[in-house]
Design an enzyme around this catalytic site. Sequence first.
Site, PDB file in Angstrom:
ATOM      1  N   LYS A  41      31.701 -36.746  -1.805  1.00 45.54           N
ATOM      2  CA  LYS A  41      30.365 -36.540  -1.215  1.00 45.54           C
ATOM      3  C   LYS A  41      29.375 -35.983  -2.242  1.00 45.54           C
ATOM      4  O   LYS A  41      28.216 -36.390  -2.292  1.00 45.54           O
ATOM      5  CB  LYS A  41      30.462 -35.608  -0.004  1.00 45.54           C
ATOM      6  CG  LYS A  41      31.233 -36.254   1.140  1.00 45.54           C
ATOM      7  CD  LYS A  41      31.196 -35.426   2.387  1.00 45.54           C
ATOM      8  CE  LYS A  41      32.176 -35.977   3.417  1.00 45.54           C
ATOM      9  NZ  LYS A  41      32.004 -37.403   3.715  1.00 45.54           N
ATOM     10  N   ASN A  98      28.597 -38.695  -4.922  1.00 44.30           N
ATOM     11  CA  ASN A  98      27.800 -39.761  -4.284  1.00 44.30           C
ATOM     12  C   ASN A  98      26.337 -39.336  -4.144  1.00 44.30           C
ATOM     13  O   ASN A  98      25.421 -40.119  -4.411  1.00 44.30           O
ATOM     14  CB  ASN A  98      28.338 -40.074  -2.884  1.00 44.30           C
ATOM     15  CG  ASN A  98      29.681 -40.792  -2.918  1.00 44.30           C
ATOM     16  OD1 ASN A  98      30.094 -41.287  -3.966  1.00 44.30           O
ATOM     17  ND2 ASN A  98      30.347 -40.837  -1.779  1.00 44.30           N
ATOM     18  N   GLY A 136      23.628 -43.026  12.869  1.00 45.10           N
ATOM     19  CA  GLY A 136      24.053 -44.390  12.561  1.00 45.10           C
ATOM     20  C   GLY A 136      22.929 -45.383  12.764  1.00 45.10           C
ATOM     21  O   GLY A 136      21.817 -45.187  12.289  1.00 45.10           O
ATOM     22  N   ASP A 157      21.114 -45.914  15.186  1.00 43.81           N
ATOM     23  CA  ASP A 157      19.972 -45.349  15.924  1.00 43.81           C
ATOM     24  C   ASP A 157      19.014 -44.599  14.981  1.00 43.81           C
ATOM     25  O   ASP A 157      17.963 -44.122  15.408  1.00 43.81           O
ATOM     26  CB  ASP A 157      20.514 -44.410  17.016  1.00 43.81           C
ATOM     27  CG  ASP A 157      19.420 -43.834  17.893  1.00 43.81           C
ATOM     28  OD1 ASP A 157      18.492 -44.588  18.249  1.00 43.81           O
ATOM     29  OD2 ASP A 157      19.476 -42.624  18.201  1.00 43.81           O
ATOM     30  N   ASP A 205      29.766 -51.926   4.788  1.00 53.69           N
ATOM     31  CA  ASP A 205      30.594 -50.749   4.523  1.00 53.69           C
ATOM     32  C   ASP A 205      29.721 -49.502   4.669  1.00 53.69           C
ATOM     33  O   ASP A 205      28.767 -49.331   3.911  1.00 53.69           O
ATOM     34  CB  ASP A 205      31.174 -50.860   3.101  1.00 53.69           C
ATOM     35  CG  ASP A 205      32.049 -49.674   2.728  1.00 53.69           C
ATOM     36  OD1 ASP A 205      32.373 -48.859   3.622  1.00 53.69           O
ATOM     37  OD2 ASP A 205      32.400 -49.564   1.543  1.00 53.69           O
ATOM     38  N   ASN A 234      25.937 -35.195  11.677  1.00 51.94           N
ATOM     39  CA  ASN A 234      25.836 -36.118  12.806  1.00 51.94           C
ATOM     40  C   ASN A 234      26.099 -35.275  14.064  1.00 51.94           C
ATOM     41  O   ASN A 234      26.311 -34.057  13.978  1.00 51.94           O
ATOM     42  CB  ASN A 234      26.786 -37.316  12.661  1.00 51.94           C
ATOM     43  CG  ASN A 234      28.245 -36.895  12.574  1.00 51.94           C
ATOM     44  OD1 ASN A 234      28.638 -35.866  13.132  1.00 51.94           O
ATOM     45  ND2 ASN A 234      29.060 -37.682  11.897  1.00 51.94           N
ATOM     46  N   GLY A 290      25.924 -41.723   4.533  1.00 46.30           N
ATOM     47  CA  GLY A 290      25.422 -40.377   4.802  1.00 46.30           C
ATOM     48  C   GLY A 290      25.029 -39.675   3.504  1.00 46.30           C
ATOM     49  O   GLY A 290      24.028 -38.953   3.457  1.00 46.30           O
ATOM     50  N   ASP A 291      25.813 -39.893   2.460  1.00 41.81           N
ATOM     51  CA  ASP A 291      25.496 -39.265   1.166  1.00 41.81           C
ATOM     52  C   ASP A 291      24.193 -39.829   0.610  1.00 41.81           C
ATOM     53  O   ASP A 291      23.362 -39.090   0.072  1.00 41.81           O
ATOM     54  CB  ASP A 291      26.643 -39.502   0.177  1.00 41.81           C
ATOM     55  CG  ASP A 291      27.953 -38.927   0.690  1.00 41.81           C
ATOM     56  OD1 ASP A 291      27.903 -37.877   1.358  1.00 41.81           O
ATOM     57  OD2 ASP A 291      29.005 -39.539   0.450  1.00 41.81           O
TER      58      ASP A 291
HETATM   59  O1  RIB Z   1      31.039 -39.601   2.201  1.00 38.55           O
HETATM   60  C1  RIB Z   1      31.876 -40.575   1.645  1.00 38.55           C
HETATM   61  C2  RIB Z   1      32.853 -39.932   0.702  1.00 38.55           C
HETATM   62  O2  RIB Z   1      33.707 -39.109   1.440  1.00 38.55           O
HETATM   63  C3  RIB Z   1      33.742 -40.925  -0.006  1.00 38.55           C
HETATM   64  O3  RIB Z   1      33.184 -41.393  -1.208  1.00 38.55           O
HETATM   65  C4  RIB Z   1      35.018 -40.134  -0.196  1.00 38.55           C
HETATM   66  O4  RIB Z   1      35.292 -39.792  -1.512  1.00 38.55           O
HETATM   67  C5  RIB Z   1      34.875 -38.911   0.704  1.00 38.55           C
HETATM   68  O5  RIB Z   1      34.698 -37.777  -0.028  1.00 38.55           O
END
Ligand code: RIB
Length: 298
Positions: free
Chosen positions: A40, A43, A215, A217, A240, A183, A245-246
């Site tokens: 997270k 990302n 999501g 919404d 996917d 969420n 969220g990140d």
């Molecule tokens: O939020 C998605 C992430 O959650 C993925 O990349 C995984 O590594 C987990 O940490």
Amino acid sequence: MTRIVVVGSINMDLVTLAPRFAGPGETITGDRFLTIPGGKGANQAVAAARLGAQVAMVGNIGDDAFGQSLYDGLKAEGIDVSHVTKVDGIGSGTASITVAGGENAIVVIPAANGRVTPAQVDAAREVIRGADALLVQLEIPLDAVDATLRIAQEEGVPVILNPAPAQKLPREWLQRVRFITPNQHELAMVLGAPADTDFRELMRQAPCPVVLTRGEDGAWFRDMDDEPRHQPGFKVDAVDSTGAGDTFNAALAVYLGEGLEVAVRKACATAAIAVSRLGAQGGMPRADEVAAFLGSHA
Ligand code: RIB
């Protein structure tokens, strides 16, 4: 240029694409296997960098091959990795992810992420000072998260706390952040409220502003004493949702200077693009792609 600091996890995602999820005790044949950088924290750092922010990452990698590749990947995105520490004697964090029908199921092994310390965050104080926003999540030890909130507050840096994976958090933590970005399920857990509580009621109960992701919404947001407001989601073909969220959190941090309403709208658009592509970091768009997407979805 917007300056963002991210304190959080760095994982290698071990991704299996399958026609459906296997049940307990069942073996099925999948379609493809990929290793994709994730976590997270990482990302959010990569998503913010792609949107044009100047980003510094605070976190850990292990002393394995994944660690070097994750470190090189962050550097290649132009992220300041001077506070990414290699921990000897332990592997890098991993996430075993199955993707089926646009949904995912994830098991995370924290490994080196579990060794992030308050002292390490304090050592990054110079980098935190003067940042426009700091992003932190719950995939590192809670004492390091606590230290992050304290140091950011001392330095006057607004914090966006993404409470995932969710757990009940002390109220005083929530009073130290600019926003939390859960969420519905995560917000109930953070507040220790019954899971079936209406999400707007949960948002009113939170002792801090909330940007709640829903999501397809879109998102709901409530700044201090406001009533919750809605930003509808953008319709895309979901490939996917890993890392969506990140991506949302990073965009929120990058665009926050334009005002909350604009930031939430741009964050929904950025996340929608990410959902239409494969992989957490694989799907994160650049600022010009977000502008083009918004232009065609006015
Ligand atoms: O939020 C998605 C992430 O959650 C993925 O990349 C995984 O590594 C987990 O940490």
